[in-house]
Design an enzyme around this catalytic site. Structure first.
Site, PDB file in Angstrom:
ATOM      1  N   ASP A  12       0.710  -1.134   0.390  1.00 20.14           N
ATOM      2  CA  ASP A  12       0.289  -0.205   0.337  1.00 20.14           C
ATOM      3  C   ASP A  12       1.068   0.938   0.074  1.00 20.14           C
ATOM      4  OD1 ASP A  12      -2.408   1.408   0.009  1.00 20.14           O
ATOM      5  OD2 ASP A  12      -1.813   2.534   2.014  1.00 20.14           O
ATOM      6  N   SER A  13      -0.027   2.384   0.141  1.00 17.25           N
ATOM      7  CA  SER A  13       0.857   3.469  -0.425  1.00 17.25           C
ATOM      8  C   SER A  13       1.337   3.678   1.373  1.00 17.25           C
ATOM      9  CB  SER A  13       0.259   4.541  -0.567  1.00 17.25           C
ATOM     10  OG  SER A  13      -0.562   4.866   0.160  1.00 17.25           O
ATOM     11  N   TYR A  44      -0.834   8.833  -2.220  1.00 19.56           N
ATOM     12  CA  TYR A  44      -0.685   8.468  -4.317  1.00 19.56           C
ATOM     13  C   TYR A  44      -1.760   9.028  -4.814  1.00 19.56           C
ATOM     14  CZ  TYR A  44       3.101   4.682  -3.447  1.00 19.56           C
ATOM     15  OH  TYR A  44       4.175   3.757  -3.548  1.00 19.56           O
ATOM     16  N   GLY A  45      -3.251   9.185  -4.234  1.00 22.57           N
ATOM     17  CA  GLY A  45      -3.944   9.700  -4.650  1.00 22.57           C
ATOM     18  C   GLY A  45      -4.608  10.997  -5.002  1.00 22.57           C
ATOM     19  N   CYS A  75      -3.849  -1.578  -2.463  1.00 28.37           N
ATOM     20  CA  CYS A  75      -4.698   0.279  -2.485  1.00 28.37           C
ATOM     21  C   CYS A  75      -5.433   0.669  -3.376  1.00 28.37           C
ATOM     22  CB  CYS A  75      -3.075   0.494  -2.567  1.00 28.37           C
ATOM     23  SG  CYS A  75      -2.979   2.222  -3.176  1.00 28.37           S
ATOM     24  N   ASN A  76      -6.546   0.699  -2.929  1.00 29.34           N
ATOM     25  CA  ASN A  76      -7.049   1.490  -4.580  1.00 29.34           C
ATOM     26  C   ASN A  76      -6.663   2.196  -5.188  1.00 29.34           C
ATOM     27  OD1 ASN A  76     -10.196   0.280  -3.344  1.00 29.34           O
ATOM     28  ND2 ASN A  76      -9.462   0.653  -1.880  1.00 29.34           N
ATOM     29  N   THR A  77      -6.241   3.351  -5.259  1.00 32.04           N
ATOM     30  CA  THR A  77      -5.502   3.595  -5.736  1.00 32.04           C
ATOM     31  C   THR A  77      -4.979   3.566  -6.746  1.00 32.04           C
ATOM     32  OG1 THR A  77      -5.498   5.763  -4.441  1.00 32.04           O
ATOM     33  CG2 THR A  77      -4.382   5.964  -6.353  1.00 32.04           C
ATOM     34  N   GLU A 154      -2.421   8.427   7.755  1.00 30.44           N
ATOM     35  CA  GLU A 154      -0.109   8.026   8.359  1.00 30.44           C
ATOM     36  C   GLU A 154       0.178   8.539   9.016  1.00 30.44           C
ATOM     37  OE1 GLU A 154       1.411   6.644   5.969  1.00 30.44           O
ATOM     38  OE2 GLU A 154      -0.189   5.544   5.792  1.00 30.44           O
ATOM     39  N   CYS A 186     -11.008   3.658   0.032  1.00 28.51           N
ATOM     40  CA  CYS A 186      -9.339   3.775   0.375  1.00 28.51           C
ATOM     41  C   CYS A 186      -9.213   2.114   1.437  1.00 28.51           C
ATOM     42  CB  CYS A 186      -9.204   5.100  -0.177  1.00 28.51           C
ATOM     43  SG  CYS A 186      -7.580   5.211   1.362  1.00 28.51           S
ATOM     44  N   THR A 187      -8.023   1.834   1.472  1.00 28.33           N
ATOM     45  CA  THR A 187      -8.254   1.309   2.331  1.00 28.33           C
ATOM     46  C   THR A 187      -7.211   1.847   3.542  1.00 28.33           C
ATOM     47  OG1 THR A 187      -5.731   0.253   1.439  1.00 28.33           O
ATOM     48  CG2 THR A 187      -7.263  -0.797   0.831  1.00 28.33           C
ATOM     49  N   HIS A 188      -7.054   3.435   3.614  1.00 28.43           N
ATOM     50  CA  HIS A 188      -7.376   3.567   4.595  1.00 28.43           C
ATOM     51  C   HIS A 188      -8.114   4.149   5.751  1.00 28.43           C
ATOM     52  CE1 HIS A 188      -3.183   4.456   2.983  1.00 28.43           C
ATOM     53  NE2 HIS A 188      -2.625   5.197   4.090  1.00 28.43           N
TER      54      HIS A 188
HETATM   55  N1  DGL Z   1      -4.997   2.929   0.787  1.00 34.01           N
HETATM   56  C1  DGL Z   1      -4.887   3.922  -0.543  1.00 34.01           C
HETATM   57  C2  DGL Z   1      -5.614   3.965  -1.248  1.00 34.01           C
HETATM   58  O1  DGL Z   1      -6.610   2.423  -0.710  1.00 34.01           O
HETATM   59  C3  DGL Z   1      -4.430   5.333  -0.081  1.00 34.01           C
HETATM   60  C4  DGL Z   1      -3.488   6.305  -1.772  1.00 34.01           C
HETATM   61  C5  DGL Z   1      -2.816   7.104  -1.608  1.00 34.01           C
HETATM   62  O2  DGL Z   1      -2.014   7.037  -0.292  1.00 34.01           O
HETATM   63  O3  DGL Z   1      -3.592   8.254  -1.452  1.00 34.01           O
HETATM   64  O4  DGL Z   1      -6.248   4.021  -2.747  1.00 34.01           O
END
Ligand code: DGL
Length: 263
Positions: A12-13, A44-45, A75-77, A154, A186-188
């Site tokens: 993940d990011s 990342y988004g 990570c969805n992004t 984060e 988003c996994t966060h």
């Molecule tokens: N956990 C990432 C997701 O699922 C977050 C992306 C990010 O870093 O913006 O999209």
């Protein structure tokens, strides 16, 4: 070591993919896992798609260097930016992605509204518009880009005033609607679910894609004869591109990851 005994790579990011890893530990308790969070480069988004692609390939190369037998892009992004190219490049290894869980949300929300919270990139990418097209006749879909939320998580902030006021501000214009469910794309975001429930109430379903992703991982391991047959509990090893302190609540990103894994 035979192939079945090799670990599963997670990426993940940052710390978000820990929410998916948590589900994996329930479904695949005898597997070993290597997790890589690119916290140095999060979020990342809000980056360019090509930059996210580059970072994702670097992360997958890092995990392959650790001898993983499959990779979960938790990570969805990163999934929306890079999954097709990853599968094209690494044909010999199962690569599992995650996407906003619209299907289960639509099934329980017919005729009502669904809010999809995700990063600006996930919602802007073609993968998501294709997904929307499949379901938007059945429900009223409201994509809600949540820039800034990943940064809070984060830095170890998953509850309290800052998260509450962020969410209230984001959701205020939709509070008069009949919102049947909220998709956490988003996994966060599963880490702030408790704060979300306080605002929308417990009648609104809150859905994320981790269970679907973990089931898909298990299916892929099974059909490639890669399920670990050992009977002992698996080991989780966490790596981060950043080990610097982000806030007074987290001594470093690896500590935060373990804390969230146990939460
Ligand atoms: N956990 C990432 C997701 O699922 C977050 C992306 C990010 O870093 O913006 O999209």
């Amino acid at each position: 070591m035979n192939d079945k005994e090799r670990p599963i790579g997670f990426f993940d990011s940052g710390v978000g993919g820990i929410s998916v890893l948590k589900e994996s530990l329930k479904v695949l308790p005898n597997e070993d896992f290597v997790y890589f969070g690119d916290s140095l480069n999060a979020p990342y988004g809000i980056k360019e798609v090509n930059e996210v692609k580059r970072l994702t390939f670097n992360a997958v190369d890092f995990l392959l260097g650790k001898g993983v037998k499959a990779v979960v892009i938790a990570c969805n992004t990163a999934t929306s930016a890079a999954i097709d190219d990853l599968r094209e490049r690494y044909k010999d290894i199962p690569i599992i992605g995650i996407e906003p869980a619209l299907k289960p949300a639509v099934e329980i929300s017919r005729g009502k509204s669904i809010i999809i919270m995700a990063t600006p990139m996930t919602l802007a990418e073609k993968k998501f518009s294709n997904l929307m097209k499949r379901y938007n006749k059945e429900v009223n879909m409201i994509p809600l880009p949540c820039a800034g939320l990943v940064e809070l998580i984060e830095s170890g902030i998953v509850e309290g005033e800052q998260i509450e006021s962020y969410l209230k501000d984001k959701l205020k214009e939709f509070m008069h609607l009949d919102i049947a469910s909220i998709v956490l794309g988003c996994t966060h975001y599963p880490f702030i679910k408790n704060e979300l429930v306080k605002i929308v109430g417990d009648k609104t379903f809150i859905i994320d894609g981790s269970i679907g992703t973990v089931n898909q991982l298990k299916r892929q391991l099974n059909c490639n004869s890669l399920l670990n047959e050992k009977k002992t509990e698996g080991i989780v090893t966490i790596y981060s591109s950043s080990t610097t302190s982000c806030s007074s609540t987290s001594s470093n990103m690896i500590d935060l990851s373990y804390r969230l894994l146990k939460s």
